[in-house]
Design a protein around this motif. Structure first.
Motif, PDB file in Angstrom:
ATOM      1  N   ASN A 165       3.656   8.875  -4.872  1.00  0.00           N
ATOM      2  CA  ASN A 165       4.577   8.574  -3.767  1.00  0.00           C
ATOM      3  C   ASN A 165       5.448   7.363  -4.120  1.00  0.00           C
ATOM      4  OD1 ASN A 165       5.779   7.921  -1.327  1.00  0.00           O
ATOM      5  ND2 ASN A 165       3.868   7.155  -0.407  1.00  0.00           N
ATOM      6  N   LYS A 166       6.760   7.491  -3.887  1.00  0.00           N
ATOM      7  CA  LYS A 166       7.638   6.395  -4.302  1.00  0.00           C
ATOM      8  C   LYS A 166       7.889   5.355  -3.210  1.00  0.00           C
ATOM      9  CE  LYS A 166       9.740   8.330  -8.278  1.00  0.00           C
ATOM     10  NZ  LYS A 166      10.829   9.070  -8.878  1.00  0.00           N
ATOM     11  N   ASP A 167       7.417   5.655  -1.996  1.00  0.00           N
ATOM     12  CA  ASP A 167       7.631   4.700  -0.903  1.00  0.00           C
ATOM     13  C   ASP A 167       6.410   3.815  -0.707  1.00  0.00           C
ATOM     14  OD1 ASP A 167      10.198   5.348  -0.281  1.00  0.00           O
ATOM     15  OD2 ASP A 167       9.588   7.009   1.041  1.00  0.00           O
ATOM     16  N   LEU A 168       6.328   2.758  -1.497  1.00  0.00           N
ATOM     17  CA  LEU A 168       5.210   1.834  -1.306  1.00  0.00           C
ATOM     18  C   LEU A 168       5.596   0.857  -0.209  1.00  0.00           C
ATOM     19  CD1 LEU A 168       4.091   1.240  -4.969  1.00  0.00           C
ATOM     20  CD2 LEU A 168       3.137   2.796  -3.262  1.00  0.00           C
ATOM     21  N   CYS A 215       0.812  -1.218   0.000  1.00  0.00           N
ATOM     22  CA  CYS A 215       0.000   0.000   0.000  1.00  0.00           C
ATOM     23  C   CYS A 215       0.843   1.264   0.000  1.00  0.00           C
ATOM     24  CB  CYS A 215      -0.963  -0.012   1.181  1.00  0.00           C
ATOM     25  SG  CYS A 215      -0.124   0.086   2.746  1.00  0.00           S
ATOM     26  N   CYS A 216       0.176   2.390  -0.243  1.00  0.00           N
ATOM     27  CA  CYS A 216       0.817   3.696  -0.214  1.00  0.00           C
ATOM     28  C   CYS A 216       0.399   4.381   1.078  1.00  0.00           C
ATOM     29  CB  CYS A 216       0.368   4.512  -1.424  1.00  0.00           C
ATOM     30  SG  CYS A 216       0.772   6.266  -1.287  1.00  0.00           S
ATOM     31  N   CYS A 264       3.272   5.147  -6.438  1.00  0.00           N
ATOM     32  CA  CYS A 264       1.830   5.029  -6.254  1.00  0.00           C
ATOM     33  C   CYS A 264       1.111   5.593  -7.478  1.00  0.00           C
ATOM     34  CB  CYS A 264       1.409   5.793  -4.996  1.00  0.00           C
ATOM     35  SG  CYS A 264      -0.378   5.937  -4.840  1.00  0.00           S
TER      36      CYS A 264
END
Ligand code: ZN
Ligand code: ZN
Length: 689
Positions: free
Chosen positions: A434-437, A384-385, A429
């Motif tokens: 957002n790049k931090d999944l 998830c994001c 995402c």
């Protein structure tokens, strides 16, 4: 000279799609008895068939009559008990008798693509003379062990029975059920009879078969399960049909093993859900095993440390005899010590609770083995994001994708556990960029990784469906565990069952709360059985075992019963609940499941079905109406899989008989409904509703 017309089972399509055929035998051939195998021409090839019935004339039109190519003379007919069982199963589960019976005949012998059956049989008879199924794992031969008093009691109960009787062998893990099975088989063989042993899992077949072979080195032991190579499977089945193999060990379809003169049926881990077939003819092999014992007028032993509530209720009502084995067989072995770890308060190390991490460390220092169980495969169940709450969902199903480590161990991929769809992991995402999944929760792969970080010197192995896809893979892992090459084995349900490792003293359980929270009415029964079983892996020999269970719900009554290892209390509480709610074993259930591309089509079909049922119930000739309760159609727990909407309709009957009478009348009408766009099936005694 009069002709002989045969009703022959060829395959399921014969009856369900094209209507029936009769087969006429050339006049110079003697009329074969029911159960005899014949070869019939089929779509420019041949197929193997079984004679159901022979009669002097046919009711069918000439275009529905074909001729038989030949009788398989050197095979005996299928035992009558097997034919009877198949016909019972077809009636009870409202399935096609061909689907029920022929699915137990190895495909090798009946497939028609490329090879004709004739060719297959000929090549078998020429080339496969040597018994390939004997070239299996060989243990040194074993002799009967000295029995504990409770083992002796079980065997003497068996000896006293002269006819059909069912014993519910309730033995704690490690109480020596296998030794009882082996000596019971010996008794049956001594009387000149045959024996059938059923196990719930493919992985357990070979283990038990090896023990049986070691005890009876002079006997041919046939193993029947789907992972055995086709030629060996066919050879084992034929050796059984020909009376050469007197002992069969197998998974659920082995309940139709062609054993004649059956003297004993054993169902190990009788509570296990794998005995229920979840596709095609939805038979329950444990229930059919009891019926097979009834038909063959022999004894049936149902073994478990945590019997199913159905069997327990049968024993309480006196229909089955309860046979207790309350202590472990090994002289110094005691039941493991179970403790809960409240993860709401416990500190965590690498995502494991501190007490479990500590216990694992100690085992490693002592050179003892540990097992860490988690009921989820893959790396994490959800990706998830955190910024916007987006979750990677399968496009075809109403389900989240699970995150898996790619097999190359480089990178990850998304896999749907419902439709098997795969997808690359997005770099960012898709909603907010957002790049931090973030992977949420954990599966076996993540657990394996964390354990490796926590204990870098430990030899860690993982056993789940992904790591055991290759034939022989699970055997290799278990052998490595056996010989001490593994310090910590982590995995899913697969590691919970049947294995016996002397040096294993610690079992850790993660993620059991999700099983407790499941809406399924059998969830608690199953979880109790699973936890007792996995706990039972610890301390089976000299050294005492410890079991640590992580939970956020330590006050739940199920955990109280588990800590006391009090199956009886658990069964009693759950049976009261079932009775109050009108659930099995106090009622009998059937469910119709429908799937279609749209909700309206699937639901519409079930609404029609419901209407027909109401009509039937108001029918003055329908004697069962007071005992039947009809529910409304509703979506299934996962409402959409592989782009198909899935709905179900539940029917409850006061008893099996009441339900069966109703289903029979209703299904006749139901089968006339136009259902071009809807696929549906009936499931009698469903495991999940
Ligand atoms: Zn986002
Ligand atoms: Zn899917």
């Amino acid at each position: 000279m009069h002709s002989c017309y045969l009703q022959i089972l060829v395959n399921v399509h014969l009856f369900s799609k094209e209507g029936g055929f009769d087969f006429v035998l050339p006049e110079n051939m003697a009329c074969p008895p029911p159960g005899k195998f014949v070869i019939v021409p089929w779509a420019r090839s041949w197929k193997l068939g079984v004679v159901l019935k022979a009669q002097p004339e046919s009711q069918l039109q000439a275009d529905r009559i074909r001729s038989v190519s030949g009788v398989v003379e050197d095979w005996p007919a299928l035992p009558q008990a097997v034919l009877k069982l198949a016909s019972f199963a077809a009636d009870y589960y409202h399935a096609n008798v061909g689907e029920v019976l022929l699915s137990s005949v190895p495909e090798f012998l009946s497939r028609s693509s490329n090879f004709s059956v004739k060719h297959n049989i000929a090549s078998y008879l020429k080339g496969k003379r040597k018994n390939t199924f004997l070239a299996q794992q060989q243990l040194p031969s074993s002799s009967p062990a000295v029995l504990t008093p409770s083992q002796t009691q079980v065997l003497s109960w068996l000896r006293q029975q002269q006819s059909f009787a069912v014993g519910l062998l309730w033995g704690v893990t490690g109480s020596g059920k296998t030794e009882v099975y082996l000596q019971a088989v010996a008794a049956a063989l001594t009387q000149g009879k045959t024996a059938l042993l059923l196990v719930p899992e493919i992985a357990l077949t070979e283990g038990l078969a090896a023990q049986v072979r070691a005890r009876f080195p002079q006997e041919q032991v046939a193993t029947m399960s789907s992972n055995i190579a086709p030629g060996a499977r066919a050879a084992a089945w034929l050796a059984t049909l020909k009376g050469q193999a007197r002992i069969v060990v197998g998974t659920r379809s082995a309940v139709f093993a062609p054993l004649d003169n059956l003297g004993l049926v054993i169902v190990d881990e009788e509570h296990d859900a794998s005995y229920k077939q979840q596709e095609g003819a939805r038979i329950h092999a444990r229930d059919l095993a009891v019926m097979r014992g009834r038909i063959s007028n022999c004894q049936v032993l149902l073994g478990s440390a945590t019997p199913s509530l159905e069997s327990w209720a049968n024993a309480q009502a006196g229909r089955y005899t309860l046979l207790r084995m309350p202590t472990r067989a090994h002289v110094n072995a005691v039941l493991p010590h179970i403790e809960l770890i409240n993860t709401k308060v416990a500190a965590s190390v690498q995502g494991l609770s501190e007490p479990l991490a500590h216990a694992l460390k100690i085992r490693l220092e002592r050179k003892e083995q540990s097992l860490v169980f988690i009921n989820r495969r893959g790396f994490a169940p959800v990706l998830c994001c955190e910024a916007c709450g987006w979750i990677a969902d399968c496009n075809n199903c109403s389900a989240h994708f699970a995150l898996h480590r790619a097999s190359t161990r480089k990178g990850y991929k998304l896999i749907c556990h419902h439709c098997s769809a795969q997808q690359a992991v997005a770099q960012a995402c898709p909603v907010c960029g957002n790049k931090d999944l973030l992977p949420k929760g954990q599966g076996t792969q993540k657990l394996e990784e964390k354990l490796a970080q926590l204990l870098p010197n430990a030899k860690i192995a993982r056993m789940d469906r992904d790591s055991t896809r290759r034939r022989g893979a699970s055997k290799a892992i278990l052998a490595a565990m056996e010989s001490g090459l593994i310090d910590i084995l982590t995995g899913t349900q697969m590691i919970a069952k049947g294995h016996d490792f002397e040096n294993l003293t610690l079992v850790g359980v993660l993620g059991s709360d999700s099983l407790l929270m499941s809406p399924d009415f059998r969830a608690e029964e199953r979880l109790f059985a699973l936890l007792m079983q996995v706990a039972g892996r610890a301390g089976r020999a000299e050294r005492p075992g410890q079991v640590l269970i992580e939970t956020r719900l330590p006050r739940h009554p199920l955990f109280r019963e588990l800590l006391a290892q009090d199956y009886e209390a658990s069964a009693k509480r759950l049976l009261v609940e079932r009775e109050n709610l009108g659930l099995p074993p106090y009622t009998s259930l059937a469910v119709i499941r429908a799937q279609a591309s749209s909700d309206s089509a699937a639901q519409g079909f079930l609404t029609q079905a419901q209407l027909l049922a109401s009509e039937e119930l108001q029918n003055p000739h329908c004697s069962t109406s007071p005992g039947i309760r009809l529910y409304h159609p509703r979506p299934m727990a996962v409402p959409r899989v592989a782009n198909q909407a899935r709905w179900q309709l539940l029917i409850e009957g006061r008893s099996r008989l009441v339900l069966q009478n109703f289903l029979q009348a209703w299904l006749l009408k139901l089968r006339e409904l136009k259902t071009a766009k809807v696929r549906w099936h009936m499931d009698v005694d469903p495991l999940e509703i």
